[in-house]
Design a protein around this motif. Structure first.
Motif, PDB file in Angstrom:
ATOM      1  N   ARG A  19       0.867  -1.181   0.000  1.00 51.97           N
ATOM      2  CA  ARG A  19       0.000   0.000   0.000  1.00 51.97           C
ATOM      3  C   ARG A  19       0.901   1.227   0.000  1.00 51.97           C
ATOM      4  O   ARG A  19       1.713   1.400   0.912  1.00 51.97           O
ATOM      5  CB  ARG A  19      -0.939   0.035   1.206  1.00 51.97           C
ATOM      6  N   VAL A  20       0.746   2.048  -1.008  1.00 58.43           N
ATOM      7  CA  VAL A  20       1.450   3.321  -1.040  1.00 58.43           C
ATOM      8  C   VAL A  20       0.506   4.428  -0.605  1.00 58.43           C
ATOM      9  O   VAL A  20      -0.697   4.368  -0.859  1.00 58.43           O
ATOM     10  CB  VAL A  20       2.067   3.615  -2.422  1.00 58.43           C
ATOM     11  N   SER A  21       1.076   5.404   0.080  1.00 57.56           N
ATOM     12  CA  SER A  21       0.301   6.515   0.611  1.00 57.56           C
ATOM     13  C   SER A  21       0.856   7.825   0.070  1.00 57.56           C
ATOM     14  O   SER A  21       2.026   7.914  -0.303  1.00 57.56           O
ATOM     15  CB  SER A  21       0.389   6.537   2.144  1.00 57.56           C
ATOM     16  N   CYS A  22       0.011   8.836   0.070  1.00 53.07           N
ATOM     17  CA  CYS A  22       0.420  10.170  -0.349  1.00 53.07           C
ATOM     18  C   CYS A  22      -0.193  11.168   0.617  1.00 53.07           C
ATOM     19  O   CYS A  22      -1.408  11.382   0.607  1.00 53.07           O
ATOM     20  CB  CYS A  22      -0.024  10.442  -1.775  1.00 53.07           C
ATOM     21  N   ALA A  23       0.651  11.723   1.462  1.00 51.85           N
ATOM     22  CA  ALA A  23       0.205  12.723   2.424  1.00 51.85           C
ATOM     23  C   ALA A  23       0.363  14.104   1.818  1.00 51.85           C
ATOM     24  O   ALA A  23       1.421  14.420   1.254  1.00 51.85           O
ATOM     25  CB  ALA A  23       1.016  12.608   3.703  1.00 51.85           C
ATOM     26  N   THR A  24      -0.657  14.923   1.940  1.00 50.25           N
ATOM     27  CA  THR A  24      -0.621  16.250   1.333  1.00 50.25           C
ATOM     28  C   THR A  24      -0.681  17.339   2.398  1.00 50.25           C
ATOM     29  O   THR A  24      -1.190  17.131   3.511  1.00 50.25           O
ATOM     30  CB  THR A  24      -1.778  16.451   0.350  1.00 50.25           C
ATOM     31  N   SER A  25      -0.169  18.494   2.040  1.00 48.45           N
ATOM     32  CA  SER A  25      -0.267  19.671   2.887  1.00 48.45           C
ATOM     33  C   SER A  25      -0.237  20.907   2.010  1.00 48.45           C
ATOM     34  O   SER A  25       0.215  20.853   0.862  1.00 48.45           O
ATOM     35  CB  SER A  25       0.871  19.711   3.911  1.00 48.45           C
ATOM     36  N   GLY A  26      -0.756  22.002   2.565  1.00 42.57           N
ATOM     37  CA  GLY A  26      -0.713  23.258   1.833  1.00 42.57           C
ATOM     38  C   GLY A  26      -1.819  23.451   0.820  1.00 42.57           C
ATOM     39  O   GLY A  26      -1.820  24.439   0.076  1.00 42.57           O
ATOM     40  N   LEU A  27      -2.760  22.510   0.746  1.00 43.80           N
ATOM     41  CA  LEU A  27      -3.910  22.663  -0.127  1.00 43.80           C
ATOM     42  C   LEU A  27      -5.158  22.183   0.596  1.00 43.80           C
ATOM     43  O   LEU A  27      -5.065  21.459   1.593  1.00 43.80           O
ATOM     44  CB  LEU A  27      -3.710  21.904  -1.451  1.00 43.80           C
ATOM     45  N   THR A  28      -6.303  22.585   0.082  1.00 40.78           N
ATOM     46  CA  THR A  28      -7.574  22.124   0.633  1.00 40.78           C
ATOM     47  C   THR A  28      -7.861  20.775  -0.007  1.00 40.78           C
ATOM     48  O   THR A  28      -8.431  20.690  -1.091  1.00 40.78           O
ATOM     49  CB  THR A  28      -8.695  23.136   0.351  1.00 40.78           C
ATOM     50  N   PHE A  29      -7.440  19.730   0.684  1.00 36.37           N
ATOM     51  CA  PHE A  29      -7.406  18.392   0.085  1.00 36.37           C
ATOM     52  C   PHE A  29      -8.756  17.982  -0.483  1.00 36.37           C
ATOM     53  O   PHE A  29      -8.839  17.416  -1.564  1.00 36.37           O
ATOM     54  CB  PHE A  29      -6.947  17.396   1.154  1.00 36.37           C
ATOM     55  N   SER A  30      -9.816  18.280   0.239  1.00 33.79           N
ATOM     56  CA  SER A  30     -11.150  17.843  -0.187  1.00 33.79           C
ATOM     57  C   SER A  30     -11.632  18.560  -1.444  1.00 33.79           C
ATOM     58  O   SER A  30     -12.664  18.179  -2.015  1.00 33.79           O
ATOM     59  CB  SER A  30     -12.156  18.041   0.944  1.00 33.79           C
ATOM     60  N   SER A  31     -10.898  19.569  -1.894  1.00 38.59           N
ATOM     61  CA  SER A  31     -11.260  20.296  -3.112  1.00 38.59           C
ATOM     62  C   SER A  31     -10.551  19.764  -4.354  1.00 38.59           C
ATOM     63  O   SER A  31     -10.723  20.298  -5.446  1.00 38.59           O
ATOM     64  CB  SER A  31     -10.937  21.793  -2.964  1.00 38.59           C
ATOM     65  N   TYR A  32      -9.752  18.730  -4.169  1.00 35.69           N
ATOM     66  CA  TYR A  32      -8.943  18.197  -5.261  1.00 35.69           C
ATOM     67  C   TYR A  32      -9.274  16.735  -5.539  1.00 35.69           C
ATOM     68  O   TYR A  32      -9.363  15.926  -4.606  1.00 35.69           O
ATOM     69  CB  TYR A  32      -7.454  18.302  -4.942  1.00 35.69           C
ATOM     70  N   ALA A  33      -9.421  16.424  -6.812  1.00 36.44           N
ATOM     71  CA  ALA A  33      -9.371  15.028  -7.218  1.00 36.44           C
ATOM     72  C   ALA A  33      -7.914  14.582  -7.112  1.00 36.44           C
ATOM     73  O   ALA A  33      -6.993  15.400  -7.244  1.00 36.44           O
ATOM     74  CB  ALA A  33      -9.871  14.874  -8.644  1.00 36.44           C
ATOM     75  N   MET A  34      -7.719  13.308  -6.881  1.00 35.91           N
ATOM     76  CA  MET A  34      -6.369  12.789  -6.720  1.00 35.91           C
ATOM     77  C   MET A  34      -6.120  11.648  -7.701  1.00 35.91           C
ATOM     78  O   MET A  34      -7.036  10.889  -8.033  1.00 35.91           O
ATOM     79  CB  MET A  34      -6.162  12.293  -5.293  1.00 35.91           C
ATOM     80  N   GLY A  35      -4.906  11.541  -8.123  1.00 38.42           N
ATOM     81  CA  GLY A  35      -4.546  10.472  -9.051  1.00 38.42           C
ATOM     82  C   GLY A  35      -3.234   9.835  -8.693  1.00 38.42           C
ATOM     83  O   GLY A  35      -2.415  10.414  -7.972  1.00 38.42           O
ATOM     84  N   TRP A  36      -3.069   8.614  -9.187  1.00 42.25           N
ATOM     85  CA  TRP A  36      -1.784   7.915  -9.119  1.00 42.25           C
ATOM     86  C   TRP A  36      -1.337   7.634 -10.552  1.00 42.25           C
ATOM     87  O   TRP A  36      -2.125   7.156 -11.383  1.00 42.25           O
ATOM     88  CB  TRP A  36      -1.913   6.600  -8.363  1.00 42.25           C
ATOM     89  N   PHE A  37      -0.089   7.944 -10.810  1.00 42.04           N
ATOM     90  CA  PHE A  37       0.550   7.625 -12.069  1.00 42.04           C
ATOM     91  C   PHE A  37       1.776   6.772 -11.770  1.00 42.04           C
ATOM     92  O   PHE A  37       2.244   6.726 -10.633  1.00 42.04           O
ATOM     93  CB  PHE A  37       0.981   8.904 -12.795  1.00 42.04           C
ATOM     94  N   ARG A  38       2.280   6.113 -12.816  1.00 40.16           N
ATOM     95  CA  ARG A  38       3.507   5.347 -12.628  1.00 40.16           C
ATOM     96  C   ARG A  38       4.380   5.480 -13.858  1.00 40.16           C
ATOM     97  O   ARG A  38       3.899   5.692 -14.965  1.00 40.16           O
ATOM     98  CB  ARG A  38       3.176   3.882 -12.325  1.00 40.16           C
ATOM     99  N   VAL A  93       8.186   3.764 -10.666  1.00 44.97           N
ATOM    100  CA  VAL A  93       8.055   4.814  -9.665  1.00 44.97           C
ATOM    101  C   VAL A  93       6.599   5.263  -9.691  1.00 44.97           C
ATOM    102  O   VAL A  93       6.052   5.555 -10.753  1.00 44.97           O
ATOM    103  CB  VAL A  93       8.991   5.996  -9.952  1.00 44.97           C
ATOM    104  N   TYR A  94       5.979   5.288  -8.522  1.00 47.43           N
ATOM    105  CA  TYR A  94       4.577   5.659  -8.409  1.00 47.43           C
ATOM    106  C   TYR A  94       4.481   7.086  -7.874  1.00 47.43           C
ATOM    107  O   TYR A  94       5.076   7.408  -6.840  1.00 47.43           O
ATOM    108  CB  TYR A  94       3.843   4.695  -7.495  1.00 47.43           C
ATOM    109  N   TYR A  95       3.731   7.913  -8.596  1.00 43.84           N
ATOM    110  CA  TYR A  95       3.566   9.322  -8.261  1.00 43.84           C
ATOM    111  C   TYR A  95       2.106   9.606  -7.925  1.00 43.84           C
ATOM    112  O   TYR A  95       1.208   9.128  -8.624  1.00 43.84           O
ATOM    113  CB  TYR A  95       3.948  10.207  -9.439  1.00 43.84           C
ATOM    114  N   CYS A  96       1.879  10.411  -6.897  1.00 43.71           N
ATOM    115  CA  CYS A  96       0.527  10.907  -6.687  1.00 43.71           C
ATOM    116  C   CYS A  96       0.452  12.342  -7.210  1.00 43.71           C
ATOM    117  O   CYS A  96       1.483  13.037  -7.330  1.00 43.71           O
ATOM    118  CB  CYS A  96       0.115  10.844  -5.225  1.00 43.71           C
ATOM    119  N   ALA A  97      -0.760  12.759  -7.529  1.00 43.60           N
ATOM    120  CA  ALA A  97      -0.966  14.080  -8.099  1.00 43.60           C
ATOM    121  C   ALA A  97      -2.337  14.598  -7.693  1.00 43.60           C
ATOM    122  O   ALA A  97      -3.248  13.813  -7.438  1.00 43.60           O
ATOM    123  CB  ALA A  97      -0.850  14.028  -9.615  1.00 43.60           C
ATOM    124  N   ALA A  98      -2.455  15.922  -7.649  1.00 48.71           N
ATOM    125  CA  ALA A  98      -3.699  16.579  -7.245  1.00 48.71           C
ATOM    126  C   ALA A  98      -4.223  17.434  -8.384  1.00 48.71           C
ATOM    127  O   ALA A  98      -3.460  18.193  -9.003  1.00 48.71           O
ATOM    128  CB  ALA A  98      -3.450  17.443  -6.010  1.00 48.71           C
TER     129      ALA A  98
END
Length: 124
Positions: A19-38, A93-98
């Motif tokens: 399980r990979v995780s992506c912790a975010t800060s500095g943005l209103t997380f609930s206002s963003y769709a999130m994606g994983w790319f590789r 390499v797995y990347y998360c994005a907002a």
């Protein structure tokens, strides 16, 4: 400033799970769709999964459907990718994005912010 920090990558045998995780800060997380790319060595970055702001809708690339699950915890400002039945071809390499908007969630250009990536290696 906005930060996306992936964690949880590593080396696993084929058939295993991570399980990979992506912790975010500095943005209103609930206002963003999130994606994983590789991105595998020598290949372009490719879409893996995406999830809408509330988590009500998800999307996956065909090669991971039924094996990977994207989820989010808006209280923790974190998005996850549970990866089961891993195959050597999942090595990347797995990347998360907002993404602030839903215009193009399957394309890297649809995202506003990116993490630095975490390596996932699946041995045969």
């Amino acid at each position: 400033q906005v930060q996306l920090v992936e964690s949880g990558g590593g080396l696993v045998q084929a058939g295993g799970s991570l399980r990979v995780s992506c912790a975010t800060s500095g943005l209103t997380f609930s206002s963003y769709a999130m994606g994983w790319f590789r991105q595998a060595p020598g290949k372009d970055r490719e879409f893996a999964a995406a999830i809408t702001r509330t988590g009500s809708t998800t999307a996956y690339t065909d090669s991971i459907k039924g094996r990977f699950t994207i989820s989010r915890d808006n209280a923790k400002n974190t998005v996850y990718l549970q990866m089961n039945s891993l195959k050597p071809e999942d090595t990347a390499v797995y990347y998360c994005a907002a993404a602030r908007y839903y215009s193009s969630l399957r394309e890297p250009s649809g995202y506003d912010y990116w993490g630095q990536g975490t390596q996932v290696t699946v041995s045969s």
